[in-house]
Design an enzyme around this catalytic site. Structure first.
Site, PDB file in Angstrom:
ATOM      1  N   HIS A   1     -15.768  33.061   2.690  1.00  0.00           N
ATOM      2  CA  HIS A   1     -14.552  34.129   3.776  1.00  0.00           C
ATOM      3  C   HIS A   1     -14.155  34.895   2.601  1.00  0.00           C
ATOM      4  O   HIS A   1     -13.970  34.831   1.388  1.00  0.00           O
ATOM      5  CB  HIS A   1     -13.555  33.271   4.264  1.00  0.00           C
ATOM      6  CG  HIS A   1     -12.497  34.381   4.903  1.00  0.00           C
ATOM      7  ND1 HIS A   1     -12.755  34.544   5.985  1.00  0.00           N
ATOM      8  CD2 HIS A   1     -11.370  34.815   4.685  1.00  0.00           C
ATOM      9  CE1 HIS A   1     -11.742  35.503   6.487  1.00  0.00           C
ATOM     10  NE2 HIS A   1     -10.922  35.361   5.594  1.00  0.00           N
TER      11      HIS A   1
ATOM     12  N   LYS B   1     -19.309  34.094  14.551  1.00  0.00           N
ATOM     13  CA  LYS B   1     -18.883  33.571  15.772  1.00  0.00           C
ATOM     14  C   LYS B   1     -18.424  32.252  15.418  1.00  0.00           C
ATOM     15  O   LYS B   1     -18.443  31.735  14.145  1.00  0.00           O
ATOM     16  CB  LYS B   1     -20.141  33.249  16.483  1.00  0.00           C
ATOM     17  CG  LYS B   1     -20.934  34.462  16.980  1.00  0.00           C
ATOM     18  CD  LYS B   1     -19.889  34.750  18.461  1.00  0.00           C
ATOM     19  CE  LYS B   1     -20.478  35.861  19.193  1.00  0.00           C
ATOM     20  NZ  LYS B   1     -19.813  36.160  20.561  1.00  0.00           N
ATOM     21  N   ILE B   2     -17.753  31.537  16.393  1.00  0.00           N
ATOM     22  CA  ILE B   2     -16.938  30.294  16.188  1.00  0.00           C
ATOM     23  C   ILE B   2     -17.812  29.167  16.822  1.00  0.00           C
ATOM     24  O   ILE B   2     -18.374  29.354  17.890  1.00  0.00           O
ATOM     25  CB  ILE B   2     -15.511  30.160  16.787  1.00  0.00           C
ATOM     26  CG1 ILE B   2     -14.773  31.501  16.297  1.00  0.00           C
ATOM     27  CG2 ILE B   2     -14.887  29.003  16.861  1.00  0.00           C
ATOM     28  CD1 ILE B   2     -13.460  31.291  16.458  1.00  0.00           C
ATOM     29  N   LEU B   3     -17.948  28.316  16.008  1.00  0.00           N
ATOM     30  CA  LEU B   3     -18.916  26.808  16.413  1.00  0.00           C
ATOM     31  C   LEU B   3     -18.069  26.045  17.405  1.00  0.00           C
ATOM     32  O   LEU B   3     -16.639  25.923  16.991  1.00  0.00           O
ATOM     33  CB  LEU B   3     -19.301  26.143  15.300  1.00  0.00           C
ATOM     34  CG  LEU B   3     -20.577  27.184  14.425  1.00  0.00           C
ATOM     35  CD1 LEU B   3     -20.661  26.469  12.953  1.00  0.00           C
ATOM     36  CD2 LEU B   3     -21.929  27.312  15.243  1.00  0.00           C
TER      37      LEU B   3
ATOM     38  N   ASN C   1     -25.746  37.483   1.439  1.00  0.00           N
ATOM     39  CA  ASN C   1     -25.456  36.021   0.798  1.00  0.00           C
ATOM     40  C   ASN C   1     -26.725  35.180   1.036  1.00  0.00           C
ATOM     41  O   ASN C   1     -26.887  34.447   0.172  1.00  0.00           O
ATOM     42  CB  ASN C   1     -24.199  35.483   1.405  1.00  0.00           C
ATOM     43  CG  ASN C   1     -22.885  35.864   0.716  1.00  0.00           C
ATOM     44  OD1 ASN C   1     -22.452  35.371  -0.270  1.00  0.00           O
ATOM     45  ND2 ASN C   1     -21.903  36.552   1.275  1.00  0.00           N
TER      46      ASN C   1
ATOM     47  N   ASN D   1     -18.348  27.695   4.655  1.00  0.00           N
ATOM     48  CA  ASN D   1     -18.258  28.936   4.760  1.00  0.00           C
ATOM     49  C   ASN D   1     -17.567  29.609   3.685  1.00  0.00           C
ATOM     50  O   ASN D   1     -16.871  29.009   2.931  1.00  0.00           O
ATOM     51  CB  ASN D   1     -17.073  29.005   6.214  1.00  0.00           C
ATOM     52  CG  ASN D   1     -17.044  30.460   6.543  1.00  0.00           C
ATOM     53  OD1 ASN D   1     -18.099  31.197   6.503  1.00  0.00           O
ATOM     54  ND2 ASN D   1     -15.831  30.957   6.651  1.00  0.00           N
TER      55      ASN D   1
HETATM   56  C1  GAR Z   1     -19.344  38.604   3.697  1.00  0.00           C
HETATM   57  O1  GAR Z   1     -18.168  39.293   2.928  1.00  0.00           O
HETATM   58  C2  GAR Z   1     -18.642  37.282   4.053  1.00  0.00           C
HETATM   59  O2  GAR Z   1     -17.855  36.668   3.363  1.00  0.00           O
HETATM   60  C3  GAR Z   1     -17.997  37.665   5.464  1.00  0.00           C
HETATM   61  O3  GAR Z   1     -19.087  38.561   6.003  1.00  0.00           O
HETATM   62  C4  GAR Z   1     -19.934  39.208   5.109  1.00  0.00           C
HETATM   63  C5  GAR Z   1     -21.204  38.780   5.218  1.00  0.00           C
HETATM   64  O4  GAR Z   1     -21.906  39.699   4.173  1.00  0.00           O
HETATM   65  N1  GAR Z   1     -17.608  36.773   6.051  1.00  0.00           N
HETATM   66  C6  GAR Z   1     -16.746  36.475   6.947  1.00  0.00           C
HETATM   67  O5  GAR Z   1     -15.994  37.850   7.085  1.00  0.00           O
HETATM   68  C7  GAR Z   1     -16.478  35.593   7.800  1.00  0.00           C
HETATM   69  N2  GAR Z   1     -15.394  35.407   8.462  1.00  0.00           N
HETATM   70  P1  GAR Z   1     -23.555  39.142   4.093  1.00  0.00           P
HETATM   71  O6  GAR Z   1     -23.964  39.354   5.448  1.00  0.00           O
HETATM   72  O7  GAR Z   1     -23.985  40.593   3.602  1.00  0.00           O
HETATM   73  O8  GAR Z   1     -23.849  38.242   3.819  1.00  0.00           O
END
Ligand code: GAR
Length: 194
Positions: free
Chosen positions: A114, A96-98, A22, A112
């Site tokens: 998700h 992590k949680i802020l 991302n 964020n």
């Molecule tokens: C993504 O799928 C994102 O939505 C998820 O981690 C992945 C990171 O991928 N986030 C969470 O689960 C947050 N709770 P990336 O490092 O390739 O962007």
């Protein structure tokens, strides 16, 4: 002239913990002429996060949050964010949680992504739980961050159909593709309201 336009771009920080797909996608967007934002800082809780390579590749400042000295470390990060005039924080795979204090200091300016259709499947292992529960749809959500995990106001969401042939990995890949389309759109929406 180009530089002038560049200087007007809104400065954002991206927080990551792992791969950073991302982050890379947002970086690519930020380099487009029409982009309203530029990424000035990359923050991670994980010094060996794969995604930190993009800091080096694109010459972006990076910082590590040390959760063993969390109070002091968050304070340093807040100072850095202010110094860099960061107007928006984008969590992108930040696991992590802020702290409440940190969120309060950046109130309404942390978002964020998700990998589920919130409010369903907050927290971890979303794809596994979605498949186990034989859902017909999953997806991804960009939302504001508040004190409660994955519970802030939803900015944008994209539905993804679950196929009978889906495994956790296949679903994760298809949703990630949609995340890459959704996150830049959500940032655009947020920036127009800043
Ligand atoms: C993504 O799928 C994102 O939505 C998820 O981690 C992945 C990171 O991928 N986030 C969470 O689960 C947050 N709770 P990336 O490092 O390739 O962007």
């Amino acid at each position: 002239m180009v530089k002038l336009i560049g200087d007007k771009k809104i400065k954002i920080a991206v927080f990551i913990s792992g791969k950073g797909s991302n982050l890379e996608n947002l970086l690519r967007h930020s380099f487009k002429k029409k982009s309203q934002f530029k990424i000035k800082l990359i923050i991670s809780n994980n010094p060996s996060a794969e995604g930190l390579k993009f800091a080096k590749k694109y010459k972006i400042n990076k910082k590590i949050i040390n959760y063993n000295k969390i109070k002091e470390s968050e304070k340093n990060i807040l100072d850095k964010l202010n110094k860099c005039q960061i107007k928006l924080i984008c969590l992108a795979g930040y696991m992590k949680i802020l702290s409440d204090n940190f969120i309060k200091k950046f109130n309404g300016k942390i978002i964020n992504i998700h990998p589920s259709l919130l409010p369903k499947y907050k927290g971890l292992n979303t794809h596994q739980r979605v498949i186990e529960n034989r859902e017909n749809f999953s997806g991804c959500t960009v939302h504001y961050v508040n004190k409660k995990l994955d519970s802030g106001k939803i900015i944008l969401q994209k539905k993804v159909k679950i196929l009978t042939t889906d495994t956790i990995d296949k679903l994760k890949k298809r949703i990630l593709k949609q995340e890459h389309l959704l996150y830049p759109k959500a940032i655009k929406k947020v920036l127009t309201n800043l």
